[in-house]
Enzyme design. Structure first.
Site, PDB file in Angstrom:
ATOM      1  N   GLY A  23       0.771  -1.229   0.000  1.00  0.00           N
ATOM      2  CA  GLY A  23       0.000   0.000   0.000  1.00  0.00           C
ATOM      3  C   GLY A  23       0.804   1.281   0.000  1.00  0.00           C
ATOM      4  O   GLY A  23       0.234   2.370   0.068  1.00  0.00           O
ATOM      5  N   GLY A  25       2.690   2.320  -2.492  1.00  0.00           N
ATOM      6  CA  GLY A  25       2.773   2.876  -3.837  1.00  0.00           C
ATOM      7  C   GLY A  25       3.862   2.278  -4.698  1.00  0.00           C
ATOM      8  O   GLY A  25       4.352   2.938  -5.621  1.00  0.00           O
ATOM      9  N   LYS A  26       4.221   1.035  -4.439  1.00  0.00           N
ATOM     10  CA  LYS A  26       5.273   0.386  -5.241  1.00  0.00           C
ATOM     11  C   LYS A  26       4.881   0.305  -6.709  1.00  0.00           C
ATOM     12  O   LYS A  26       5.679   0.640  -7.592  1.00  0.00           O
ATOM     13  CB  LYS A  26       5.541  -1.031  -4.708  1.00  0.00           C
ATOM     14  CG  LYS A  26       6.132  -1.088  -3.341  1.00  0.00           C
ATOM     15  CD  LYS A  26       6.428  -2.506  -2.929  1.00  0.00           C
ATOM     16  CE  LYS A  26       5.208  -3.385  -2.930  1.00  0.00           C
ATOM     17  NZ  LYS A  26       4.197  -2.982  -1.957  1.00  0.00           N
ATOM     18  N   THR A  27       3.665  -0.165  -6.960  1.00  0.00           N
ATOM     19  CA  THR A  27       3.234  -0.346  -8.352  1.00  0.00           C
ATOM     20  C   THR A  27       3.167   0.997  -9.076  1.00  0.00           C
ATOM     21  O   THR A  27       3.656   1.130 -10.211  1.00  0.00           O
ATOM     22  CB  THR A  27       1.871  -1.045  -8.404  1.00  0.00           C
ATOM     23  OG1 THR A  27       1.985  -2.343  -7.822  1.00  0.00           O
ATOM     24  CG2 THR A  27       1.383  -1.194  -9.841  1.00  0.00           C
ATOM     25  N   SER A  28       2.569   2.005  -8.459  1.00  0.00           N
ATOM     26  CA  SER A  28       2.478   3.332  -9.086  1.00  0.00           C
ATOM     27  C   SER A  28       3.869   3.881  -9.369  1.00  0.00           C
ATOM     28  O   SER A  28       4.133   4.423 -10.459  1.00  0.00           O
ATOM     29  CB  SER A  28       1.720   4.298  -8.168  1.00  0.00           C
ATOM     30  OG  SER A  28       0.411   3.838  -7.923  1.00  0.00           O
ATOM     31  N   ASP A  50       4.505 -10.039  -8.180  1.00  0.00           N
ATOM     32  CA  ASP A  50       3.521 -10.083  -7.101  1.00  0.00           C
ATOM     33  C   ASP A  50       2.407 -11.065  -7.452  1.00  0.00           C
ATOM     34  O   ASP A  50       1.799 -10.949  -8.518  1.00  0.00           O
ATOM     35  CB  ASP A  50       2.928  -8.684  -6.912  1.00  0.00           C
ATOM     36  CG  ASP A  50       2.098  -8.556  -5.637  1.00  0.00           C
ATOM     37  OD1 ASP A  50       1.615  -9.578  -5.143  1.00  0.00           O
ATOM     38  OD2 ASP A  50       1.936  -7.433  -5.164  1.00  0.00           O
ATOM     39  N   THR A 506      -6.883   0.746  -7.372  1.00  0.00           N
ATOM     40  CA  THR A 506      -6.185  -0.526  -7.204  1.00  0.00           C
ATOM     41  C   THR A 506      -6.689  -1.335  -6.012  1.00  0.00           C
ATOM     42  O   THR A 506      -6.963  -2.538  -6.155  1.00  0.00           O
ATOM     43  CB  THR A 506      -4.665  -0.295  -7.107  1.00  0.00           C
ATOM     44  OG1 THR A 506      -4.210   0.301  -8.327  1.00  0.00           O
ATOM     45  CG2 THR A 506      -3.926  -1.603  -6.903  1.00  0.00           C
TER      46      THR A 506
END
Length: 591
Positions: A23, A25-28, A50, A506
């Site tokens: 949560g 913000g790794k993906t963003s 992931d 997300t």
């Protein structure tokens, strides 16, 4: 305090890993970095490792384990390493050479051994290693970025090269008799090469993504130390979601700003010396390429960029959910959802709310990156606390199995069994056993379980149908807790899943997929919790109001998904910690 994040300055190695607590913000961050590098003319491959990947949500396109071009950016490619698909391919690769050679009964046994969560993990690792050691692939790209799973899973994934190499080095009988380990010896040199790549500061940079909050920063420090121990020392700290100013008469923005500043002034010592960068808090949803292009200068956009959603937020408070669980007589309660949405806080508030209604409650966590004690504090009154610690459960399980077989095996047989029990897969079996024992406590008290982030949770629950075979093979016994687990989980009169989410794209997509998977497994999920809502906070700050307006469309969808069994928790000025604050949270009557 840290400089503004610039991908072109930070990206000094061909491999970039984005990791951190769920949560944060790794993906963003990984997606926006990939877009920025590709826009500058670099050839970039973005990879998700992931189990609960969200790349497809951010880019708005379907992804597979084969790299595909992203949008209208000619230099950007993305791929999602699907662990389940990889496991099926891995199983076929192991079993197929023996078809027509070995009896069908033997093949059936092999397939059974290759059907558990261990195989999923090994298969995902197999593809992960192939990317790290694929020189032709590396030559096609200037950068390969990894959007990794939440910290607990990431550490497991990144430690696997060392774990498997260590196991194979100590092995005196070749591969273990555990089915998922079949054929690993042949890849020993490949795994050692992967370890060298991860440890080489000229090849790999680890970006520790965090939020300017106490718990994510503590998690980043823990991850940093553990990764240093396995040789991954080239690390950078990236603090995402920094509010650089506040509205003086707005208590929400003032409290958020002060909390963030305090957290950043008290960064754990273990990560104080790392190169440090910041990304401003965005007032908009990070989906679509254009939004990603604005991410690193998101402070330049405000609420005027977000269409106004009509109507106020009108969703009941957490107390409605707690009263519903008590009235229905539920004995086993899970909080589930994407990492970082506040499952631990919600689980703790539910436990306190039920205890305040006179129930005996046991509160536990199965999260490898557990921080239950940081939010709850010490047990109090009608509540007891526990945590399933993988290392402790592994040692207990190894001792139990060896003791049960000590009288029936000779010296060589015991040596072989001890070797078998040193394989990394054994830890998963041990954790599963402990999970079953935890659920069995519901006979005496209500059990509230703060579960791990979605991917790990689903692997754990899926194991209920497969691991009893492995438990029986290893120890010769299937405990009653294991035999009764699935019926208990599937009984809506005994078990209820509480899905926790944020009102953002997300987390909501992730929660919807989770509910679908739970329905397929026959596990009831009735309640949804919308946590940390700015739309319910009454903020007037331009940045936060932009986030609040963006939330309203997702809140409406959640109410529909849940058939009006949704509750909301406003963003709180203080971090929730301790029995009294949890009691207030669970007793609030927000409408």
């Amino acid at each position: 305090m840290g400089t503004a994040f610039d991908p072109h300055v930070m990206a000094r190695t061909p491999y970039l890993f984005f990791t951190g607590k769920g949560g944060v913000g790794k993906t963003s961050t990984a997606c926006a970095t990939a877009v920025a590098l590709a826009d500058s003319g670099k050839r970039v491959l973005l990879v998700s490792t992931d189990p609960a990947s969200n790349l497809q949500d951010v880019f708005g396109m379907e992804l597979s384990n084969v790299p595909v071009s992203v949008g209208d950016i000619p230099n950007l490619y993305a791929t999602n390493l699907d662990p389940v698909m990889a496991a099926e391919a891995y199983k076929a690769k192991v079993v197929e050479p023996y078809r027509g050679v070995l009896p069908d009964s033997v093949l059936a046994t092999m397939e059974e051994q290759l059907s558990g969560a261990c195989t999923v993990e090994i298969a995902a690792f197999d593809e992960f290693t192939a990317l790290l050691t694929n020189e032709p692939l590396k030559s096609q790209y200037d950068y390969i970025l990894f959007d990794t799973a939440p910290t607990g899973h990431t550490l497991r994934l990144l430690q696997l090269p060392t774990a498997w190499s260590g196991f194979l080095n100590e092995s005196t009988h070749g591969a273990s008799c555990l089915g998922p380990l079949a054929g690993l010896e042949a890849k020993k040199e490949l795994y050692e090469q992967a370890v060298m790549t991860l440890s080489d500061p000229a090849l790999t940079t680890l970006v520790l993504v965090t939020r300017p909050e106490r718990t994510p920063l503590i998690e980043a420090a823990r991850a940093s130390a553990e990764l240093q121990e396995i040789g991954i020392g080239n690390q950078t700290l990236l603090i995402n979601g920094v509010l650089h100013s506040f509205t003086e008469r707005d208590s929400v923005s003032t409290a958020l700003y002060e909390r963030q500043q305090y957290a950043m002034e008290h960064i754990p010592e273990a990560i104080q010396s790392l190169p440090r960068y910041q990304i401003p808090l965005a007032s908009f949803n990070l989906t679509g390429i254009e939004s990603l292009r604005h991410f690193f200068n998101s402070g330049q956009r405000n609420a005027t960029d977000v269409p106004n959603a009509t109507g106020p937020v009108s969703v009941p408070a957490l107390s409605t959910l707690i009263e519903g669980l008590a009235t229905d007589g539920i004995r086993v309660i899970f909080t589930m959802g994407k990492g970082g949405v506040g499952k631990t806080t919600v689980a703790s508030a539910i436990a306190v709310g039920l205890a305040e209604r006179g129930h005996r409650v046991h509160l536990s966590t199965t999260d490898p990156a557990a921080h239950l004690d940081q939010i709850f504090g010490e047990a109090s009154g009608m509540i007891s606390l526990s945590r399933i610690d993988p290392k402790v459960e592994l040692e207990r399980y190894q001792t139990e199995v060896i003791s049960q077989n000590a009288d029936s095996l000779d010296e060589e047989g015991l040596a072989f069994l001890e070797e078998d029990l040193r394989s990394p897969c054994t830890e998963e079996i041990a954790v599963f056993r402990a999970f079953a024992d935890l659920v069995e406590r519901s006979q005496e008290e209500i059990v509230v379980i703060d579960t791990a982030p979605t991917g790990h949770t689903l692997l754990l629950l899926d194991a209920t149908q497969e691991y009893h075979k492995e438990v029986a093979r290893s120890s010769g016994l299937i405990p009653n807790s294991v035999q009764q687990l699935l019926p208990r989980l599937r009984d809506p009169k005994e078990t209820s899943v509480v899905i926790v989410t944020l009102a953002e794209a997300t987390p909501v997509y992730e929660a919807a997929r989770l509910e679908t998977d739970l329905k397929r497994a026959g596990i009831p999920a009735k309640w949804w919790v919308i946590n940390q809502s700015f739309a319910a906070s009454g903020t007037t700050d331009p940045i936060l109001k932009g986030r609040a307006e963006a939330e309203k469309a997702w809140i409406k969808q959640i109410v529909e998904f849940s058939s009006n069994h949704a509750v909301i928790i406003p963003w709180e000025a203080q971090e929730i910690a301790g029995y009294e604050q949890l009691k207030i949270l669970g007793a609030s009557k927000y409408q």
